[in-house]
Design an enzyme around this catalytic site. Structure first.
Site, PDB file in Angstrom:
ATOM      1  N   ASP A  50      -4.095  -6.810   5.021  1.00 10.05           N
ATOM      2  CA  ASP A  50      -5.124  -7.703   5.572  1.00 10.05           C
ATOM      3  C   ASP A  50      -5.095  -9.078   4.913  1.00 10.05           C
ATOM      4  O   ASP A  50      -5.566 -10.060   5.495  1.00 10.05           O
ATOM      5  CB  ASP A  50      -6.510  -7.088   5.380  1.00 10.05           C
ATOM      6  N   LYS A 101      10.319 -16.034 -10.898  1.00  8.60           N
ATOM      7  CA  LYS A 101       9.482 -14.995 -11.492  1.00  8.60           C
ATOM      8  C   LYS A 101       8.386 -15.626 -12.355  1.00  8.60           C
ATOM      9  O   LYS A 101       8.663 -16.474 -13.209  1.00  8.60           O
ATOM     10  CB  LYS A 101      10.341 -14.059 -12.346  1.00  8.60           C
ATOM     11  N   PHE A 145      -4.698   2.870  14.655  1.00  8.29           N
ATOM     12  CA  PHE A 145      -4.977   3.864  13.625  1.00  8.29           C
ATOM     13  C   PHE A 145      -6.040   3.323  12.682  1.00  8.29           C
ATOM     14  O   PHE A 145      -6.089   2.111  12.435  1.00  8.29           O
ATOM     15  CB  PHE A 145      -3.707   4.203  12.834  1.00  8.29           C
ATOM     16  N   LYS A 162     -13.789  -0.075  15.383  1.00  7.28           N
ATOM     17  CA  LYS A 162     -12.447  -0.623  15.583  1.00  7.28           C
ATOM     18  C   LYS A 162     -12.012  -0.461  17.035  1.00  7.28           C
ATOM     19  O   LYS A 162     -11.421  -1.372  17.631  1.00  7.28           O
ATOM     20  CB  LYS A 162     -11.463   0.093  14.657  1.00  7.28           C
ATOM     21  N   ASN A 203       0.851  -1.189   0.000  1.00  6.44           N
ATOM     22  CA  ASN A 203       0.000   0.000   0.000  1.00  6.44           C
ATOM     23  C   ASN A 203       0.888   1.240   0.000  1.00  6.44           C
ATOM     24  O   ASN A 203       2.113   1.133  -0.052  1.00  6.44           O
ATOM     25  CB  ASN A 203      -0.950  -0.013   1.206  1.00  6.44           C
ATOM     26  N   LYS A 221     -11.536  -4.121  18.965  1.00  2.00           N
ATOM     27  CA  LYS A 221     -10.155  -4.551  19.179  1.00  2.00           C
ATOM     28  C   LYS A 221      -9.622  -4.153  20.557  1.00  2.00           C
ATOM     29  O   LYS A 221      -8.430  -4.260  20.824  1.00  2.00           O
ATOM     30  CB  LYS A 221      -9.271  -4.012  18.060  1.00  2.00           C
TER      31      LYS A 221
END
Length: 399
Positions: A277, A287, A321, A335, A208, A339
């Site tokens: 995730d 490859k 976060f 969240k 990301n 959590k």
């Protein structure tokens, strides 16, 4: 010491200690000027403070002692530090609600100097919900408190509310100008930062856009505040100071293993990393060559590090976060509770100035206690500072 201390004295029996504090500060080498409220002059005369400080004492906003300056603005600019001692429930309430109706409050409203407040009052007044709310407001506004000590009070009660001793306050002031303020000293803080990379083959991976800048800013600010910091980071080009233990990882699984290694010895965990995730079920050793047609890749879930920590955190403080694109508050609060977090820091990554790679951020901090702190666009270093102030306060409350 060559520093200017403005001592603001409000009315209570502890005014006699403020006289002693004036003397101690002068003996320590500070330049001291004193503002007294009208009620403070009922306990000790301004002449006493004038003699001890060797400076004029200010009691009236409209009593301009020098025609060339406006007294409360001049004092506000002159001070390197303002100490309100004793601070009554009344003066705390005025400051918290922006009431500026005397020399003391108008001067503080005009200053850019740090302000310390040393409360002194009856134990039940100190515990009054309105007083506690006002203290909370002032703390959020950046005021700092010299907590009252416990002991015999003038009203006959024994409890918390006695003005801290002049020697202790003087020592704190000396340390403020000679020793860096380190409210997180002796605490172990574990911070995660950056993205993870989930390999598809030796040259390709899924990842990301996280730069790691937010996590690195938190780690560096925590170290400045005295904490022993371990930073576990995914792939970034960032470097940090030598007093931070840096652990570099690639994948979500590697980050999970490192975090679990350091978690038992940590007091506080701030997990700002953008961990994948999902990961490919199969990772090729060579490859992958392109072929005609489409390519289907099957993924599996990675370990939810934050949820795992929340299930075993016990007395540790845990911060997560939430980088979202919509329904920010809904998802952040979900969240927070799912959590078992103490705080969650949420932002809209589509908002200009708040996304990945940026040097700034726009966040809202949600607390388990239902508190909400909205921050404007700030540098990531400033966001880190604000977050750690909140973390430090929560840690003190937990203890």
């Amino acid at each position: 010491m060559n520093k200017n201390i403005l001592l603001c004295v409000s009315g209570g029996i502890a005014v006699y200690k403020a006289a002693a504090l004036t003397s101690k500060l002068v003996q320590a080498g500070f330049q001291v000027k004193v503002i007294m409220t009208e009620s403070a002059t009922e306990f000790v005369t301004p002449l006493t403070f004038q003699a001890l400080s060797r400076n004029p004492v200010f009691t009236d906003t409209f009593d301009e002692k020098e025609a060339s300056v406006i007294a409360h603005i001049d004092l506000a600019d002159w001070a390197d530090l303002i100490v309100v001692a004793p601070a009554t429930a009344n003066i705390i309430g005025k400051l918290a609600n922006g009431i500026v109706d005397d020399m003391l409050t108008t001067t503080i409203a005009a200053t850019k100097a740090p302000v310390w407040i040393a409360p002194a009052m009856n134990v039940h007044m100190y515990e009054n919900p309105a007083v506690k709310r006002n203290i909370e407001v002032l703390f959020k506004d950046g005021y700092r408190f010299v907590e009252p000590s416990e002991g015999y009070l003038a009203c006959g009660y024994v409890g918390k509310g006695r003005l801290e001793e002049p020697e202790t306050i003087t020592s704190l002031v000396v340390d403020y100008f000679t020793v860096p303020f380190q409210p997180l000293k002796d605490l172990s803080i574990l911070v995660t930062a950056g993205p993870t990379r989930e390999k598809l083959d030796p040259v390709r991976f899924f990842s990301n856009s996280s730069s790691g800048k937010m996590g690195f800013a938190i780690a560096e600010q925590a170290a400045k505040l005295g904490a022993k910091v371990t930073l576990v980071t995914g792939p970034t080009h960032l470097t940090t100071t030598s007093n931070i233990k840096l652990e570099r990882v690639e994948s979500a699984e590697q980050m999970y293993q490192k975090v679990m290694d350091y978690f038992p010895g940590s007091d506080i965990v701030i997990k700002s990393a953008a961990v994948a995730d999902y990961r490919p079920i199969q990772s090729a050793n060579h490859k992958m060559k392109k072929q005609d047609g489409t390519l289907t890749i099957e993924f599996e879930r990675t370990t939810d590090i934050l949820k795992t920590l929340g299930s075993i955190k016990e007395d540790k403080l845990l911060v997560g976060f939430a980088a979202e694109t919509d329904h920010i508050e809904e998802y952040a609060k979900k969240k927070l509770h799912a959590k078992n977090l103490d705080l969650v820091v949420a932002n809209n990554v589509n908002q200009e100035g708040a996304g990945f790679q940026s040097d700034t951020n726009i966040v809202t901090i949600y607390g388990k206690d239902e508190s909400i702190m909205e921050l404007p666009m700030l540098s990531k270093q400033e966001v880190a500072q604000a977050l750690l102030e909140k973390v430090e306060k929560l840690w003190r409350e937990k203890q």
